[in-house]
Design an enzyme around this catalytic site. Structure first.
Site, mmCIF file in Angstrom:
data_model
loop_
_atom_site.group_PDB
_atom_site.id
_atom_site.type_symbol
_atom_site.label_atom_id
_atom_site.label_comp_id
_atom_site.label_asym_id
_atom_site.label_seq_id
_atom_site.Cartn_x
_atom_site.Cartn_y
_atom_site.Cartn_z
ATOM 1 N N ASP A 196 0.909 -1.147 0.000
ATOM 2 C CA ASP A 196 0.000 0.000 0.000
ATOM 3 C C ASP A 196 0.944 1.190 0.000
ATOM 4 O O ASP A 196 1.590 1.468 1.021
ATOM 5 C CB ASP A 196 -0.879 0.003 1.250
ATOM 6 C CG ASP A 196 -1.888 1.127 1.173
ATOM 7 O OD1 ASP A 196 -1.486 2.263 0.886
ATOM 8 O OD2 ASP A 196 -3.081 0.874 1.386
ATOM 9 N N HIS A 197 1.046 1.873 -1.139
ATOM 10 C CA HIS A 197 2.138 2.845 -1.216
ATOM 11 C C HIS A 197 1.971 4.006 -0.233
ATOM 12 O O HIS A 197 2.915 4.713 0.062
ATOM 13 C CB HIS A 197 2.368 3.335 -2.654
ATOM 14 C CG HIS A 197 1.409 4.387 -3.115
ATOM 15 N ND1 HIS A 197 0.178 4.100 -3.621
ATOM 16 C CD2 HIS A 197 1.511 5.731 -3.150
ATOM 17 C CE1 HIS A 197 -0.445 5.222 -3.945
ATOM 18 N NE2 HIS A 197 0.345 6.237 -3.672
ATOM 19 N N HIS A 259 -5.679 2.693 0.943
ATOM 20 C CA HIS A 259 -4.892 3.826 1.453
ATOM 21 C C HIS A 259 -5.533 4.529 2.656
ATOM 22 O O HIS A 259 -4.894 4.749 3.675
ATOM 23 C CB HIS A 259 -4.699 4.875 0.360
ATOM 24 C CG HIS A 259 -4.132 4.326 -0.922
ATOM 25 N ND1 HIS A 259 -3.188 3.338 -0.941
ATOM 26 C CD2 HIS A 259 -4.369 4.643 -2.218
ATOM 27 C CE1 HIS A 259 -2.874 3.065 -2.197
ATOM 28 N NE2 HIS A 259 -3.584 3.837 -2.991
#
Ligand code: BG6
Length: 506
Positions: A196-197, A259
């Site tokens: 999950d950036h 996110h």
């Protein structure tokens, strides 16, 4: 004497910083889907930065794999072109890039096909037992399980092999479970790295520091002192070329399931006993599980969804979503606002509002924590409640609004003034891209910034009733003009509780 103390302090700081720098690592990193946008825009530039900073040894191999029939030279040429396009000139050094390219290889192969000829790939991989081997799967999620199967079938999983999966993990709980089961048949959970950036963003990680290294904040971090929390992830971009994917996802699946629920759980979790991957993820999971499940009635009352129409963004006229998509009809939301509640003693009665949208007025990801007002006011006139604003991006920083005496000789008048920290100014250093941290953590086998299986599934468990509620909701999808802050009803969602999305001083 003071000088002496100062130099001793700076020597010890240098020593600590040196110890903190990791030594150059040597590894094999296979990128599955190596000709895609993510690889060119994010992954290879991130590796280049880590190489430039001395963290990647010259014996490393970064092996691009995709179906296109390219030579290694042609792939290196594409890589360098991507660098020139996507790396900021001040971070780019042609000689370093040339040295880095020697680490980049390419193998044409469909990695979801286990019967293909895998020998050219297998022969690229090192055989030392401790050498870390990573497969980064940046293809369509429906191929994840099949790809894991094919990697296993071709005997390429060693004890130190890891698999990195890009989001989205599924489109609902059942498909996420199927992916997790499929990949889990060949890789242990400690070998699976779900990206999950947002967790790679320094400012998201900084929430841990803000909360747990500053008792002044953590002591107020509860329902006694906090009235509500607003999380905004606004983008100015539209769906661009990603329309076909986006139209099947929408903002809830694209931004919230992953996110924003991650941001929410870091923001709301109890202090973990340590920063280990297990402890941290256990605490995040508890928050995901404590989210109040949404009934159809709550979905109707506590969510707003809308799609952008034509409008002006940054002084430019832009088309609406349907035109971007090239379609006459779509009920996909490009904007949503949700009122969520967390059923824990710490957060009882504190609403958490989440909103996200494409084609909004400004690009900004912020968290605003509004404190409760003074129970008894000795000053005349209204006093705005204090707010802590955490700016995740851009203009990374934190500010705290303080009611202050407005300087004047005409009595005591209060006005808001901000205590403001801008991290770029405070630290005078570059903000690494989130993928730099994430890729190197996957190589080291450190899972702290990655999502565990139960987290993904708990997030879907909360999201699914919202999707169901929307499917059963007869209200037509609202629209908002591109370049606005979304539909009016999102403001009403907060007004109802006596709050507003509007920032102070606006
Ligand atoms: C991605 C979404 O995961 O995150 C995109 O698929 C979105 O639709 C992007 O634009 C936002 O990321 P960032 O880092 O720009 O906030």
């Amino acid at each position: 004497m003071a000088e002496h103390r100062k130099s001793a302090r700076s020597a010890s700081r240098q020593k600590a910083e040196k110890a903190h720098q990791t030594e150059a690592l040597s590894f094999d990193f296979v990128i599955v889907g190596a000709t895609g946008d993510l690889t060119m825009r994010k992954l290879l530039p991130a590796f280049y930065q880590r190489f430039r900073h001395g963290q990647i040894a010259a014996t490393t191999k970064i092996i691009g794999v995709a179906r296109s029939d390219l030579t290694v030279d042609a792939y290196r040429q594409r890589t360098v072109e991507a660098f020139r396009e996507f790396i900021a000139p001040e971070d780019y050094d042609e000689a370093q890039a040339t040295a880095f390219l020697q680490l980049v290889y390419y193998v044409p192969l469909d990695m979801s096909d286990k019967e293909a000829d895998w020998n050219p790939l297998a022969s690229q991989l090192g055989t030392e037992k401790e050498r870390s081997r990573v497969f980064y799967v940046a293809t369509a999620p429906r191929l994840y399980a099949q790809t894991a199967d094919a990697i296993a079938h071709n005997g390429l999983i060693t004890d130190t092999t890891r698999i990195v999966l890009e989001k989205p993990i599924g489109t609902d709980l059942a498909s996420a479970t199927a992916i997790n089961d499929g990949v889990g048949r060949h890789f242990r959970e400690d070998q699976i790295f779900r990206i999950d950036h947002y967790l790679g963003k320094q400012t998201v990680q900084n929430i841990l520091a803000l909360r747990f290294a500053n008792p002044i904040l953590e002591r107020l971090w509860n329902a006694d002192s906090i009235a509500h929390v607003r999380i905004t992830a606004a983008e100015t971009v539209g769906v661009g070329k990603r329309g076909p994917y986006y139209d099947t996802a929408g903002a809830l699946r694209d931004m919230v399931q992953n996110h924003l629920l991650q941001v929410l759980s870091v923001l709301a979790m109890e202090p973990p006993p340590s920063l280990s991957a297990t402890d941290l993820r256990d605490e995040k999971l508890k928050i995901l599980r404590a989210l109040r499940p949404m009934t159809h009635h709550m979905v109707h009352r506590d969510t707003v969804r809308a799609q952008y129409g034509a409008g002006m963004v940054g002084g430019k006229a832009v088309p609406g979503y349907l035109e971007d998509l090239g379609s006459d009809a779509s009920s996909t939301e490009t904007y949503l606002a949700i009122r969520a509640e967390i059923r824990t003693a710490r957060w009882a009665g504190v609403p958490f509002y989440i909103r996200t949208g494409k084609r909004m007025a400004r690009k900004e990801t912020t968290i605003v924590v509004q404190f409760r007002p003074q129970p008894w006011a000795i000053f005349e006139g209204p006093i705005e409640p204090g707010e802590l604003t955490i700016r995740l991006q851009p203009d990374e920083g934190v500010s705290l609004s303080l009611a202050s005496k407005y300087p004047s000789e005409e009595g005591f008048r209060l006005k808001e003034a901000d205590l403001n920290v801008n991290y770029a100014e405070a630290f005078k250093t570059r903000y690494p891209d989130s993928y730099e941290d994430l890729l190197m953590a996957a190589v080291r086998g450190d899972q702290v910034l990655f999502i565990r299986r139960d987290e993904v599934e708990a997030a879907w468990q909360w999201i699914e009733p919202i999707l169901d509620g929307w499917a059963a909701d007869a209200r037509p999808l609202e629209t908002y003009p591109a370049g606005s802050w979304g539909p009016e009803s999102a403001e009403k969602l907060l007004e109802r509780d006596g709050f507003s999305w509007k920032e102070k001083n606006q």
